[in-house]
Design an enzyme around this catalytic site. Structure first.
Site: not given
Ligand code: PAP
Length: 336
Positions: A77-78, A80, A142, A164, A172, A298-300
């Protein structure tokens, strides 16, 4: 550590010989499983190609007391948290419709030390611009706590750690890896089971997962003014409370007036995955050559793992969680 020193005055010396001999001395994932070419540096599994940049960060990066650094394992969730932190910090400068996130991917505004800043280690040995960024500088990494540069751990800069539940992290990661492989034309089949086995054996990127999480968790208990520990699932459940925690932690609490103007709700809405996904800037294009911007949104959801985990996998992961988290007081919410 003298935080008045500037980045540019610090000599960076990493010779190819030093790098090669260090690599030779480090444990590697057995070749049959070595899909990412992971090596173990200071207890963490990192892509072999990251060693140089991590050494550079450790030797070169000078934290300022005012720096705010997001930490966490990939897929926790970084992205976000980057949107939230950037918006909270800059809320009095930009109204929502002028928020730079309207035109920039969160990763372009909160740069990751190992990918964005020190990524081209040998091509650009000195990221000169670091000294020119006004305070508070926002970064992400990270890296495990053990591998952070000394100036981060010894200065008064603050760390915002996000974690998470490991089942959703794995899910994810699975989707992200598929998308990434497509972009680099890697046609190898990625099996969920293999990713799961590696993850449980501690061989996930920047892992072992639980060691990474538990070390930061303990630091957050020991030094709450230094490390704020956030959970993805808590942010989903009660974003308002958690945004207030973030704002207070960074010394920029929401005022009663802001609360009365629904500023917190506006930030939550603006940074929601639904809104971020719809911004043109996040729909196309790549970051760091290979990573599609849209693949970060993606889905979040919480609990998507249920579509992928077999009962046996659930049993194994549950046991592992119990064993690794025993006595820490740390728990994960697995379903919404
Ligand atoms: P990273 O470490 O590669 O930057 P990171 O952002 O930590 O990835 O994680 C991505 C996840 O956060 C994705 O989850 P999913 O694959 O289960 O869908 C992404 O969808 C989710 N994500 C990104 N932005 C948000 C947001 N605004 N609210 C909630 N979840 C989010």
């Amino acid at each position: 550590m003298n935080t008045n020193e500037t980045q540019n005055e610090i000599p960076i010396i990493i010779s190819q010989e030093e790098l090669e001999s260090l690599k030779q001395s480090l444990p590697q994932v057995p070749r049959s499983n070595n899909k990412f070419g992971l090596i173990n540096y200071q207890g963490s599994w990192i892509p072999e190609s990251f060693l140089a940049r991590i050494l550079l960060i450790q030797r070169h990066f000078l934290a300022r007391d005012s720096d705010l650094i997001i930490t966490g394992l990939p897929k926790t969730g970084t992205t976000w948290l980057k949107s939230l932190l950037f918006t909270i910090v800059n809320r009095t400068i930009y109204p929502v419709d002028q928020n730079p996130l309207q035109k920039n991917h969160p990763q372009e505004l909160v740069c990751n030390l190992e990918n964005d800043i020190y990524g081209e280690a040998f091509a650009y040995p000195r990221p000169q611009h670091l000294d020119e960024i006004p305070s508070p500088r926002l970064f992400s990494t990270h890296l495990s706590y053990t591998s952070l540069p000394e100036s981060i751990t010894t200065s008064n800069c603050r760390l915002l750690y996000i974690c998470r539940n490991p089942l959703d992290v794995l899910t994810s990661l699975f989707h992200f890896t598929i998308s990434f492989r497509k972009n680099i034309n890697n046609k190898d089949l990625l099996r969920y089971e293999d990713l799961f086995d590696d993850f449980c054996a501690g061989r996930s990127i920047y892992g072992p997962f639980f060691e990474h999480v538990v070390t930061y968790w303990k630091m957050s208990l020991e030094q709450p003014e230094k490390v704020l520990f956030l959970k993805y699932e808590d942010l989903k459940d009660d974003p308002k409370h958690n945004l207030k925690r973030v704002a207070e932690f960074i010394g920029m609490p929401f005022t009663p007036f802001e609360e009365s103007q629904s500023v917190i709700d506006q930030i939550i809405e603006f940074c929601s995955i639904g809104n971020m996904k719809e911004l043109e800037v996040n729909k196309s294009g790549v970051i760091n050559k290979f990573f599609e911007k849209k693949s970060y949104f993606r889905k979040g959801e919480v609990g998507e793992w249920r579509n992928y985990f077999t009962p046996l996998m659930v049993e194994k992961m549950t046991k592992l969680m119990e064993e690794k988290l025993e006595g820490t007081g740390l728990t994960f919410k697995l379903i919404p």
